[in-house]
Design a protein around this motif. Structure first.
Motif, PDB file in Angstrom:
ATOM      1  N   TYR A  49      41.753 -33.768 -55.320  1.00 54.39           N
ATOM      2  CA  TYR A  49      41.263 -33.895 -53.714  1.00 54.39           C
ATOM      3  C   TYR A  49      42.942 -33.976 -53.230  1.00 54.39           C
ATOM      4  O   TYR A  49      43.651 -34.423 -53.560  1.00 54.39           O
ATOM      5  CB  TYR A  49      40.630 -34.985 -53.353  1.00 54.39           C
ATOM      6  CG  TYR A  49      39.217 -34.814 -53.646  1.00 54.39           C
ATOM      7  CD1 TYR A  49      38.246 -34.000 -52.931  1.00 54.39           C
ATOM      8  CD2 TYR A  49      38.492 -35.484 -54.713  1.00 54.39           C
ATOM      9  CE1 TYR A  49      36.937 -33.702 -53.279  1.00 54.39           C
ATOM     10  CE2 TYR A  49      37.325 -35.476 -55.106  1.00 54.39           C
ATOM     11  CZ  TYR A  49      36.409 -34.659 -54.390  1.00 54.39           C
ATOM     12  OH  TYR A  49      35.201 -34.494 -54.687  1.00 54.39           O
ATOM     13  N   PHE A  78      43.475 -36.055 -44.824  1.00 52.78           N
ATOM     14  CA  PHE A  78      42.014 -35.955 -45.460  1.00 52.78           C
ATOM     15  C   PHE A  78      41.911 -37.079 -46.364  1.00 52.78           C
ATOM     16  O   PHE A  78      42.828 -37.714 -46.963  1.00 52.78           O
ATOM     17  CB  PHE A  78      42.286 -34.748 -46.182  1.00 52.78           C
ATOM     18  CG  PHE A  78      41.046 -34.443 -47.176  1.00 52.78           C
ATOM     19  CD1 PHE A  78      39.779 -34.607 -46.552  1.00 52.78           C
ATOM     20  CD2 PHE A  78      41.027 -34.258 -48.477  1.00 52.78           C
ATOM     21  CE1 PHE A  78      38.600 -34.548 -47.214  1.00 52.78           C
ATOM     22  CE2 PHE A  78      39.717 -34.303 -49.067  1.00 52.78           C
ATOM     23  CZ  PHE A  78      38.546 -34.257 -48.575  1.00 52.78           C
ATOM     24  N   PHE A 102      39.918 -41.517 -53.706  1.00 49.63           N
ATOM     25  CA  PHE A 102      39.750 -41.538 -55.169  1.00 49.63           C
ATOM     26  C   PHE A 102      40.860 -42.057 -55.863  1.00 49.63           C
ATOM     27  O   PHE A 102      40.733 -42.662 -56.662  1.00 49.63           O
ATOM     28  CB  PHE A 102      39.681 -40.169 -55.566  1.00 49.63           C
ATOM     29  CG  PHE A 102      38.125 -39.408 -55.531  1.00 49.63           C
ATOM     30  CD1 PHE A 102      37.473 -39.481 -56.414  1.00 49.63           C
ATOM     31  CD2 PHE A 102      37.775 -38.954 -54.402  1.00 49.63           C
ATOM     32  CE1 PHE A 102      36.065 -39.053 -56.242  1.00 49.63           C
ATOM     33  CE2 PHE A 102      36.499 -38.338 -54.058  1.00 49.63           C
ATOM     34  CZ  PHE A 102      35.789 -38.482 -54.990  1.00 49.63           C
ATOM     35  N   GLY A 159      32.486 -33.333 -54.283  1.00 49.26           N
ATOM     36  CA  GLY A 159      32.185 -33.583 -52.896  1.00 49.26           C
ATOM     37  C   GLY A 159      32.768 -33.234 -51.802  1.00 49.26           C
ATOM     38  O   GLY A 159      33.564 -31.989 -52.457  1.00 49.26           O
ATOM     39  N   ALA A 160      32.608 -33.552 -50.661  1.00 45.33           N
ATOM     40  CA  ALA A 160      33.348 -33.260 -49.459  1.00 45.33           C
ATOM     41  C   ALA A 160      32.651 -31.909 -48.855  1.00 45.33           C
ATOM     42  O   ALA A 160      33.019 -31.456 -47.659  1.00 45.33           O
ATOM     43  CB  ALA A 160      34.791 -32.897 -49.814  1.00 45.33           C
ATOM     44  N   GLU A 161      31.769 -31.133 -49.719  1.00 47.71           N
ATOM     45  CA  GLU A 161      31.089 -29.797 -48.866  1.00 47.71           C
ATOM     46  C   GLU A 161      29.648 -29.994 -49.857  1.00 47.71           C
ATOM     47  O   GLU A 161      29.592 -30.405 -50.771  1.00 47.71           O
ATOM     48  CB  GLU A 161      31.867 -28.841 -49.462  1.00 47.71           C
ATOM     49  CG  GLU A 161      32.307 -28.522 -50.841  1.00 47.71           C
ATOM     50  CD  GLU A 161      32.956 -27.270 -51.281  1.00 47.71           C
ATOM     51  OE1 GLU A 161      33.666 -26.874 -50.297  1.00 47.71           O
ATOM     52  OE2 GLU A 161      33.155 -26.901 -52.454  1.00 47.71           O
ATOM     53  N   PRO A 162      28.994 -29.060 -49.131  1.00 44.90           N
ATOM     54  CA  PRO A 162      27.647 -28.976 -49.653  1.00 44.90           C
ATOM     55  C   PRO A 162      27.557 -27.967 -51.007  1.00 44.90           C
ATOM     56  O   PRO A 162      28.623 -27.184 -51.226  1.00 44.90           O
ATOM     57  CB  PRO A 162      26.847 -28.203 -48.704  1.00 44.90           C
ATOM     58  CG  PRO A 162      27.564 -28.175 -47.541  1.00 44.90           C
ATOM     59  CD  PRO A 162      29.068 -28.386 -47.914  1.00 44.90           C
ATOM     60  N   ASP A 164      27.488 -35.869 -57.762  1.00 47.44           N
ATOM     61  CA  ASP A 164      27.662 -35.660 -56.141  1.00 47.44           C
ATOM     62  C   ASP A 164      28.129 -36.776 -55.767  1.00 47.44           C
ATOM     63  O   ASP A 164      27.546 -37.945 -55.953  1.00 47.44           O
ATOM     64  CB  ASP A 164      26.326 -34.995 -55.842  1.00 47.44           C
ATOM     65  CG  ASP A 164      26.231 -34.430 -54.485  1.00 47.44           C
ATOM     66  OD1 ASP A 164      27.574 -34.197 -53.799  1.00 47.44           O
ATOM     67  OD2 ASP A 164      25.579 -34.352 -53.747  1.00 47.44           O
ATOM     68  N   GLU A 208      34.945 -40.532 -40.726  1.00 46.55           N
ATOM     69  CA  GLU A 208      34.411 -41.442 -39.543  1.00 46.55           C
ATOM     70  C   GLU A 208      33.924 -42.931 -39.979  1.00 46.55           C
ATOM     71  O   GLU A 208      34.027 -43.976 -39.283  1.00 46.55           O
ATOM     72  CB  GLU A 208      33.341 -40.956 -38.730  1.00 46.55           C
ATOM     73  CG  GLU A 208      33.716 -39.549 -37.894  1.00 46.55           C
ATOM     74  CD  GLU A 208      33.661 -38.384 -38.902  1.00 46.55           C
ATOM     75  OE1 GLU A 208      33.790 -38.386 -39.903  1.00 46.55           O
ATOM     76  OE2 GLU A 208      33.113 -37.479 -38.196  1.00 46.55           O
ATOM     77  N   ARG A 266      24.043 -29.080 -42.508  1.00 47.97           N
ATOM     78  CA  ARG A 266      24.143 -29.801 -41.437  1.00 47.97           C
ATOM     79  C   ARG A 266      23.529 -29.282 -40.369  1.00 47.97           C
ATOM     80  O   ARG A 266      23.255 -28.132 -40.239  1.00 47.97           O
ATOM     81  CB  ARG A 266      25.840 -29.809 -40.899  1.00 47.97           C
ATOM     82  CG  ARG A 266      26.857 -30.585 -41.879  1.00 47.97           C
ATOM     83  CD  ARG A 266      28.182 -30.382 -41.524  1.00 47.97           C
ATOM     84  NE  ARG A 266      28.413 -30.744 -40.195  1.00 47.97           N
ATOM     85  CZ  ARG A 266      28.750 -31.953 -39.833  1.00 47.97           C
ATOM     86  NH1 ARG A 266      28.598 -32.806 -40.647  1.00 47.97           N
ATOM     87  NH2 ARG A 266      28.862 -32.067 -38.568  1.00 47.97           N
TER      88      ARG A 266
HETATM   89  O1  DLL Z   1      34.816 -34.895 -46.944  1.00 47.26           O
HETATM   90  C1  DLL Z   1      34.984 -37.228 -47.633  1.00 47.26           C
HETATM   91  C2  DLL Z   1      35.083 -36.889 -48.992  1.00 47.26           C
HETATM   92  C3  DLL Z   1      35.916 -36.608 -49.528  1.00 47.26           C
HETATM   93  C4  DLL Z   1      33.805 -36.965 -49.357  1.00 47.26           C
HETATM   94  C5  DLL Z   1      35.836 -36.239 -50.960  1.00 47.26           C
HETATM   95  C6  DLL Z   1      33.346 -36.574 -50.714  1.00 47.26           C
HETATM   96  C7  DLL Z   1      34.486 -36.338 -51.578  1.00 47.26           C
HETATM   97  P1  DLL Z   1      35.289 -35.447 -44.023  1.00 47.26           P
HETATM   98  O2  DLL Z   1      36.522 -34.295 -44.212  1.00 47.26           O
HETATM   99  O3  DLL Z   1      35.293 -36.110 -42.725  1.00 47.26           O
HETATM  100  O4  DLL Z   1      35.367 -36.362 -45.251  1.00 47.26           O
HETATM  101  O5  DLL Z   1      34.087 -34.677 -44.012  1.00 47.26           O
HETATM  102  C8  DLL Z   1      32.931 -35.053 -44.011  1.00 47.26           C
HETATM  103  O6  DLL Z   1      31.666 -33.360 -45.374  1.00 47.26           O
HETATM  104  O7  DLL Z   1      29.860 -35.008 -42.941  1.00 47.26           O
HETATM  105  C9  DLL Z   1      29.638 -33.628 -44.918  1.00 47.26           C
HETATM  106  O8  DLL Z   1      29.143 -32.705 -43.863  1.00 47.26           O
HETATM  107  C10 DLL Z   1      30.491 -32.837 -45.703  1.00 47.26           C
HETATM  108  N1  DLL Z   1      30.174 -33.692 -47.088  1.00 47.26           N
HETATM  109  C11 DLL Z   1      30.955 -34.491 -47.614  1.00 47.26           C
HETATM  110  N2  DLL Z   1      30.455 -34.933 -48.846  1.00 47.26           N
HETATM  111  C12 DLL Z   1      29.530 -33.958 -49.100  1.00 47.26           C
HETATM  112  C13 DLL Z   1      28.708 -33.924 -50.164  1.00 47.26           C
HETATM  113  C14 DLL Z   1      35.173 -36.058 -46.640  1.00 47.26           C
HETATM  114  N3  DLL Z   1      28.491 -34.498 -51.240  1.00 47.26           N
HETATM  115  C15 DLL Z   1      31.778 -33.937 -44.020  1.00 47.26           C
HETATM  116  N4  DLL Z   1      27.622 -32.921 -49.874  1.00 47.26           N
HETATM  117  C16 DLL Z   1      30.262 -34.707 -43.988  1.00 47.26           C
HETATM  118  C17 DLL Z   1      27.426 -32.302 -48.870  1.00 47.26           C
HETATM  119  C18 DLL Z   1      29.216 -33.215 -47.764  1.00 47.26           C
HETATM  120  N5  DLL Z   1      28.259 -32.407 -47.862  1.00 47.26           N
END
Ligand code: DLL
Length: 444
Positions: free
Chosen positions: A144, A149, A155, A221-224, A243, A249, A336
């Motif tokens: 990651y 970010f 992690f 994670g971080a995306e669908p 997952d 936030e 979303r």
């Molecule tokens: O993406 C945090 C993160 C980092 C989660 C690494 C998991 C792993 P943001 O950049 O603020 O934070 O984006 C958050 O990403 O509201 C979802 O729409 C989407 N998202 C995060 N995890 C998932 C997932 C990180 N496992 C936004 N499945 C969230 C689907 C996810 N969407």
């Protein structure tokens, strides 16, 4: 796939104890924390004080957990409008870390952590990784992105806290990722699912068979992503793909995670209070019904958020999990509420397109949805990469595949869209969050 508790809990980590807290105790703890956080938000953040005053609400009105529904929502705009530090509840001397998340337009949103907040986040990540079967002795490649970010550092702290060996390689430079994975005996990989699909592909080109490496766990994670993507990953490697969900936030990664059952994500409810609401009306929905996830931070000090509208669509899974954790589960987030687009009057989510495409044999999980406007009408084209064997086959086979894809999309979406088969490698690979939707409608 479900497994029994005996077969799944091979390594129990003491930090996981709260995952099994009896529900009445959890509710008591949540109420105490809710009362404290509303008080803290009211006393220290102008926005919350104004919003509660406008509704004639006082922090002392939180007498039971259901009272949370009397609180106003917080939305992304509130974070933008108070850029950069307007929602902090701690003085800057107590803020030990800032992260930021880039929005699609304009300024990013900024989030703050006190020393205690970093500890709570680390603890949630230790519990996450333990839940995905990691332990001391694992060698974890953290791909990651490190920086503003939250993925990289979230992690990193979690894996170190667990006692694993962390390789802080960050995202990108795929050939080096594969060299390190092979030479360092990596057992766990952390990155976005789309980036890992790219790594599998590149490893194949470099003559590295991931099935022969010690790699056994992936935390994505971080995306669908979808179950068909999971099957793709698990069938090309020996890993179990988990997952994990989170957002800047609220804390970053570590808000919810799968366990060995790989059947829904347990929310760390002792720190993040989840609700599911109707995205249009904001009404709380009955358990099991799909809607927008709303989260309240129960322990955050530097930047508490009350009833934050995540825009992520999911539902609670009412049945208890076979792993024995008492924390409630949500279904994986496939979409979303704000990534829907309308084509010829039909509502379309990118995840529906992915599900239709990947169910058809001969396709690779690399695709793009391109929206254009022709003579005032919106048009949608789906470009999808085809496996090399298919591409070198006869024209007839390609036409047949294209026909099947159009039909599969028609079946799911209820409209006929244009499908273009493209050669392997013609769609740009992501090293972080994949961009599947290219909207050119406003360019004409
Ligand atoms: O993406 C945090 C993160 C980092 C989660 C690494 C998991 C792993 P943001 O950049 O603020 O934070 O984006 C958050 O990403 O509201 C979802 O729409 C989407 N998202 C995060 N995890 C998932 C997932 C990180 N496992 C936004 N499945 C969230 C689907 C996810 N969407």
């Amino acid at each position: 796939m479900t497994q029994t508790r005996e077969t799944v809990e091979t390594h129990y980590h003491p930090a996981s104890a709260p995952d099994y807290i009896p529900t009445p105790m959890l509710k008591k703890l949540q109420l105490e924390r809710l009362q404290a956080i509303v008080r803290r938000a009211y006393d220290n953040v102008g926005l919350f004080r104004r919003q509660l005053d406008e509704r004639g609400l006082a922090p002392s009105d939180m007498t039971c957990l259901d009272d949370i529904s009397r609180l106003p929502f917080t939305v992304k705009h509130d974070l933008r409008d108070n850029y950069p530090f307007g929602l902090f509840a701690s003085p800057m001397q107590e803020v030990v870390r800032l992260h930021a998340s880039s929005g699609t337009t304009g300024k990013p949103i900024v989030v703050a952590y006190s020393r205690e907040d970093v500890d709570v986040w680390t603890n949630a990540m230790v519990r996450t990784l333990a839940s995905c079967g990691l332990s001391k002795g694992d060698i974890a490649q953290n791909a990651y992105g490190y920086g503003l970010f939250t993925g990289g550092l979230g992690f990193h702290y979690g894996a170190e806290g667990l006692g694993a060996t962390v390789i802080p390689i960050s995202g990108g430079n795929t050939d080096r990722q594969i060299m390190v994975m092979k030479d360092f005996g990596v057992t766990a990989i952390f990155c976005t699912p789309s980036y890992f699909v790219h790594m599998i592909e590149r490893a194949g080109e470099l003559g590295v068979d991931m099935r022969e490496l010690p790699l056994r766990v992936g935390v994505f994670g971080a995306e669908p992503w979808s179950d068909s993507m999971r099957r793709h990953i698990e069938s090309h490697t020996r890993i179990k793909a988990y997952d994990i969900y989170g957002l800047s936030e609220i804390t970053g990664p570590g808000v919810a995670t799968e366990c060995a059952c790989q059947n829904g994500l347990h929310v760390f409810e002792d720190h993040f209070y989840p609700e599911i609401v109707n995205p249009e009306t904001g009404e709380t929905l009955p358990e099991g019904q799909e809607g927008e996830l709303v989260l309240t931070t129960l322990s955050k000090r530097a930047m508490p958020l009350l009833r934050y509208r995540t825009r992520d669509i999911t539902a609670f899974i009412p049945e208890p999990c076979e792993c024995g954790r008492t924390l409630r589960r949500i279904h994986r987030i496939s979409r979303r509420s704000d990534d829907m687009f309308i084509i010829r009057g039909v509502n379309v989510f990118p995840s529906q397109v992915e599900a239709a495409l990947l169910a058809v044999e001969g396709t690779l999980p690399h695709y793009e949805i391109v929206l254009t406007r022709e003579k005032g009408l919106d048009a949608m084209e789906v470009q999808i990469e085809v496996t090399p064997e298919f591409f070198s086959d006869k024209i007839g086979a390609l036409e047949d595949l294209q026909g099947r894809l159009v039909q599969a999309l028609d079946h799911v979406l209820g409209i006929r869209v244009h499908v273009r088969l493209v050669e392997p490698h013609s769609i740009q690979r992501s090293e972080g969050k994949a961009k599947r939707l290219i909207d050119r409608r406003n360019l004409v």
